[in-house]
Write a protein that holds these residues in place. Structure first.
Motif, short mmCIF file in Angstrom:
data_model
loop_
_atom_site.label_atom_id
_atom_site.label_comp_id
_atom_site.label_asym_id
_atom_site.label_seq_id
_atom_site.Cartn_x
_atom_site.Cartn_y
_atom_site.Cartn_z
N GLN A 8 1.01 -1.33 -0.13
CA GLN A 8 0.08 0.03 -0.08
C GLN A 8 0.93 1.18 0.00
O GLN A 8 2.03 1.39 0.16
CB GLN A 8 -1.01 0.07 1.21
CG GLN A 8 -0.41 -0.25 2.54
CD GLN A 8 -1.35 -0.13 3.67
OE1 GLN A 8 -2.00 0.90 3.87
NE2 GLN A 8 -1.42 -0.96 4.38
N LYS A 51 9.52 -4.32 -4.57
CA LYS A 51 9.22 -5.83 -3.97
C LYS A 51 8.33 -6.44 -4.89
O LYS A 51 8.68 -7.71 -4.92
CB LYS A 51 8.56 -5.24 -2.74
CG LYS A 51 9.09 -5.15 -1.69
CD LYS A 51 8.66 -4.43 -0.38
CE LYS A 51 7.84 -5.23 0.71
NZ LYS A 51 7.26 -4.53 1.56
N THR A 59 11.69 5.16 2.58
CA THR A 59 11.52 4.22 1.60
C THR A 59 12.08 2.84 1.99
O THR A 59 11.49 1.72 1.53
CB THR A 59 12.74 4.67 0.23
OG1 THR A 59 12.62 6.33 0.41
CG2 THR A 59 12.49 4.21 -0.93
N ALA A 72 9.46 0.87 3.90
CA ALA A 72 8.45 0.69 2.73
C ALA A 72 8.86 -0.59 2.08
O ALA A 72 8.08 -1.54 1.66
CB ALA A 72 8.07 1.80 1.84
N GLY A 73 10.09 -0.87 1.77
CA GLY A 73 10.60 -1.86 1.08
C GLY A 73 10.53 -2.92 1.63
O GLY A 73 10.54 -4.15 1.26
N VAL A 74 11.18 -3.07 3.03
CA VAL A 74 11.66 -4.20 3.70
C VAL A 74 10.40 -4.49 4.64
O VAL A 74 10.04 -5.75 4.68
CB VAL A 74 12.71 -3.80 4.71
CG1 VAL A 74 13.00 -4.89 5.65
CG2 VAL A 74 14.05 -3.45 4.26
N PHE A 75 9.64 -3.74 5.33
CA PHE A 75 8.62 -4.22 5.95
C PHE A 75 7.11 -4.10 5.06
O PHE A 75 7.17 -3.21 3.95
CB PHE A 75 8.37 -3.08 7.26
CG PHE A 75 9.34 -3.49 8.05
CD1 PHE A 75 9.75 -4.56 8.91
CD2 PHE A 75 10.72 -2.60 8.19
CE1 PHE A 75 10.84 -4.81 9.59
CE2 PHE A 75 11.60 -2.53 9.00
CZ PHE A 75 11.92 -3.72 9.70
N PRO A 76 5.98 -4.54 5.60
CA PRO A 76 4.90 -4.30 4.89
C PRO A 76 4.61 -2.70 4.72
O PRO A 76 4.80 -1.81 5.83
CB PRO A 76 3.70 -4.76 5.96
CG PRO A 76 4.56 -6.04 6.66
CD PRO A 76 5.86 -5.35 6.75
N SER A 77 4.51 -2.22 3.65
CA SER A 77 4.54 -0.99 3.31
C SER A 77 3.22 0.03 4.10
O SER A 77 3.65 1.17 3.87
CB SER A 77 4.39 -0.76 1.79
OG SER A 77 3.50 -1.40 1.16
N GLY A 78 2.49 -0.70 4.55
CA GLY A 78 1.44 0.12 5.21
C GLY A 78 2.10 0.62 6.69
O GLY A 78 1.71 1.87 7.19
N LYS A 122 4.94 2.09 6.76
CA LYS A 122 6.17 3.03 6.34
C LYS A 122 6.15 4.25 7.41
O LYS A 122 7.28 4.66 7.74
CB LYS A 122 5.88 3.23 4.83
CG LYS A 122 6.73 4.37 4.16
CD LYS A 122 6.53 4.77 2.90
CE LYS A 122 5.20 5.67 3.02
NZ LYS A 122 4.99 6.80 2.13
#
Lengths: 394, 322
Positions: free
Chosen positions: A210, A224, B283, B286-292, B294
């Protein structure tokens, strides 16, 4: 002589009067009760605030509708009047506005609002006051479960999702997809529904990411997704996020198909995305490409006439929101012909609406279905060289 | 006393810069070209945060006011650029200069009409007035340009430059270059010019500065003008990447404020380190973890840093603009 003539005349006049009265009252057995002045219909639309791009065309088409129906003599000689309030895209103000329309203006029915949030805020007032509400918002929650007093004109988010899944399965023939969605209610709701319905189409969601509505750059999420086996990317959000995503995909050299939501069904997306918008496919109402409606059909005729009249009055092309507003006016006035000046009967008659040809599609309501349209009223549109074309589906 | 403090600050600057570099190297080593992509994206966003953060710092160190309309200066820069470059068709450099000048005048005008008149009120009052000003600017922008986002053409095309598997849009280089230039100019202004030195004197001790003939009023006016110009420039150079709209200022202002706090409010190098750190953190999370998560993770790290160093990475008690 004078006196005599008068005495003969009086019974004749009285008789004529009696006959006339009885004709009016019992004439055809189903004669409707008419108001003294005109049929008053309320409207609560978001003509300012963030949802103004929705509310303004809706208001414009209702004004056009009022002008046209009254030019043709109204409903059985009684004129129609729309009283429209602005909710400023604020659910709280929408609830205040519907209260005012019902209590001060004594409207027969209320159209609105433009957004799902404002519509849901109005619904409890409509059902409490027993006044029909015909909304122009697409949120699934509005009609599930069915609220006796609330009807809808636009295609629902659910229909758009079904259309996208059908396209993925039947046309693209993919089995693994990635979802990238806005973190707002529209994006999250859409992604949830996509994810839960996808297995039914033999499709597996291999990545779900998201972004925030005001984010600048989605390359982190896309890199990703690039590393997953996803064969297509479904993006669920409204401008400008999806346009940024199209540009970022081009930047990263990603070539998997980009399927958008109906939230990008405006020319703004093409303008923002530029060349990166080419190849993007999204679900939308057929009216955006009138040639997708069979030539010579009543529906095609309605769309062409509406489009021409709208262009003549406002100098603008129609969009989906203009269609929602027009159809809301059409559905209510069509039922008014049968119900007359009676809000309760009006609700019952709207629910009996069957195969009514509007602009968005052909409306049929029932006690269990207040959505009116169905999935076949939608098409998939592909952006080719900066223009909309109907995506061939097989 | 001040000398030893300056030395520890210098150590902190090198320390945090080294730490940032180390994090970047680790990301590169583990993630390769994907990591490079994140870093490039993060540094682009981070540069913008840095410019906005510098705007906060300039005003804060001269007047002790947090200007919550700073993000709106960026928004106005982008929207004016749209009017002059995209609608009126002026050449990019000319449109850039006109837009920056208009926003600077607006900043100066606000200082004269509102901030100056409130010089006897508490700082909190002025801060609240800046919040009102930001709401006013947003409403006016929406009235003029409408609520839909607008597109501004990139300064030198959109064909991405490929480098070791990462793709960077040319506009990013404009962002890097401009940020570096702005930092250099700010450094020279505050350390090499008489006006700049005077402003530092006012920041350090307004009463003493007045006594030796430095005008606190002029200092405040210049600070607002410079901050507005920095904000406008940031809004203009990011606009081709992110689109311009009446409502982009709020989030940009918030992130810039966070960057300024992270780096140490009142410090120019701090603003840059804070901005770049926040951009890259966002950034990467957002790339490593679930982007929610961030924004949540980036701000969590911000809170942790502030718990360890309440003055920010490069802040000091005096908050003198350096």
């Amino acid at each position: 002589m004078l006196l005599r003539r008068f005495r003969v005349g009086t019974p004749v006049v009285l008789l004529a009067l009696f006959v006339a009265l009885s004709l009016t009252a019992f004439g055809c057995g189903t004669q409707v009760q008419k108001p003294k002045d005109f049929y008053k219909i309320g409207g609560v639309l978001s003509t300012s605030g963030p949802a103004a791009p929705l509310g303004q065309p809706e208001q414009r088409s209702l004004m056009l509708f009022e002008e046209q129906i009254n030019a043709k003599g109204g409903i059985d000689g009684v004129k129609v009047k729309f009283i429209i309030e602005d909710d400023e895209s604020d659910p709280a103000k929408a609830a205040v506005a519907i209260n005012k329309l019902i209590k001060q203006e004594n409207v027969l029915a209320v159209i609105g609002s433009s957004s799902t949030g404002a519509t849901l805020a109005m619904a409890p007032v409509a059902s409490k006051e027993k006044i029909t509400q015909v909304c122009c918002a697409a949120g699934t929650k509005i009609t599930q479960p069915v609220n006796e007093w609330v009807f809808r004109t636009p295609p629902t988010d659910s229909m758009a999702i079904t259309k996208v899944l059908q396209y993925l399965k039947n046309t693209l023939k993919v089995t693994e997809i990635a979802i990238l969605h806005d973190s707002n209610a529209f994006g999250t709701g859409g992604a949830d529904e996509l994810q839960s319905k996808a297995p039914g189409y033999g499709i597996q969601v291999v990545a779900r990411e998201q972004y925030g509505s005001t984010d600048t750059d989605m390359t982190a999420q896309l890199t990703k997704i690039k590393q997953t086996p996803a064969q297509a990317l479904v993006v669920w959000g409204t401008n400008p996020g999806p346009a940024s995503i199209a540009k970022n995909m081009q930047q990263l050299g990603m070539t998997i198909p980009y399927i958008g939501s109906h939230g990008i069904a405006s020319k703004k997306f093409i303008e923002l995305g530029g060349p990166a918008a080419n190849g993007v496919v999204f679900p939308a109402g057929r009216l955006l490409i009138p040639s997708s409606i069979p030539a010579g059909s009543e529906w095609r005729k309605a769309v062409d006439e509406f489009s021409a009249a709208y262009k003549k009055k406002y100098g603008m092309d129609i969009d989906t929101y203009a269609a929602h507003g027009w159809d809301a006016g059409l559905i209510i006035t069509d039922a008014l012909k049968r119900a007359g000046n009676d809000p309760i009967k009006l609700r019952d008659e709207i629910e009996k609406t069957s195969k009514l040809v509007g602009i968005d599609g052909i409306y049929t309501y029932s006690p269990t279905n207040h959505d009116g349209l169905n999935v076949s009223d939608l098409i998939m549109i592909k952006i080719v060289n900066g223009a909309w074309t109907e995506a061939k589906s097989s | 006393m001040l000398d030893t403090y300056d030395k520890s600050r210098k150590k902190m600057l090198f320390g945090s810069a080294a730490l940032l570099t180390l994090v970047l190297v680790v990301i590169l080593a583990v993630k390769g070209s994907t990591g490079l992509q994140w870093i490039a994206s993060g540094l682009t966003v981070g540069s913008i945060y840095a410019l906005v953060a510098m705007g906060f710092s300039v005003i804060y160190s001269s007047t002790r006011v947090i200007n919550f309309a700073q993000g709106e200066f960026s928004m106005l820069g982008g929207m004016l650029m749209y009017t002059f470059a995209s609608s009126a068709g002026l050449p990019v450099p000319l449109a850039f200069i006109i837009s920056v000048v208009i926003v600077s005048l607006l900043g100066a005008g606000f200082e004269r009409l509102a901030v100056r008149r409130l010089r006897d009120s508490s700082v909190i009052t002025v801060i609240i007035v800046t919040i009102g000003f930001s709401i006013f600017l947003r409403a006016v922008a929406k009235w003029i340009w409408g609520s839909e986002p607008v597109k501004i053409a990139a300064f030198s095309g959109e064909k991405p430059v490929r480098f070791l598997g990462a793709a960077v849009v040319p506009q990013s280089f404009w962002v890097f270059g401009f940020t570096a230039l702005a930092v250099l100019l700010a450094f020279l202004f505050f350390n090499r010019t008489l006006i700049g030195k005077g402003m530092r004197a006012v920041a350090a001790n307004p009463d003493a500065a007045s006594l030796v003939g430095v005008s606190t009023s002029t200092s405040s006016l210049i600070a607002w003008t410079v901050a507005a110009a920095l904000g406008a420039a940031a809004g203009i150079i990011i606009a081709p990447i992110r689109f311009a709209a009446y409502n982009v200022g709020t989030m940009l202002g918030l992130k810039g404020f966070a960057a300024a706090i992270l780096g140490g409010l009142g410090s120019a190098p701090g603003a840059v380190v804070g901005g770049l750190t926040l951009g890259v953190l966002e950034t990467i999370t957002a790339g490593v973890f679930p982007s929610g998560y961030k924004d949540a993770l980036a701000f969590l790290i911000l809170i942790l840093v502030l718990l360890a160093w309440p003055q920010g990475l490069l802040g000091r008690r005096q908050d003198v603009m350096t």
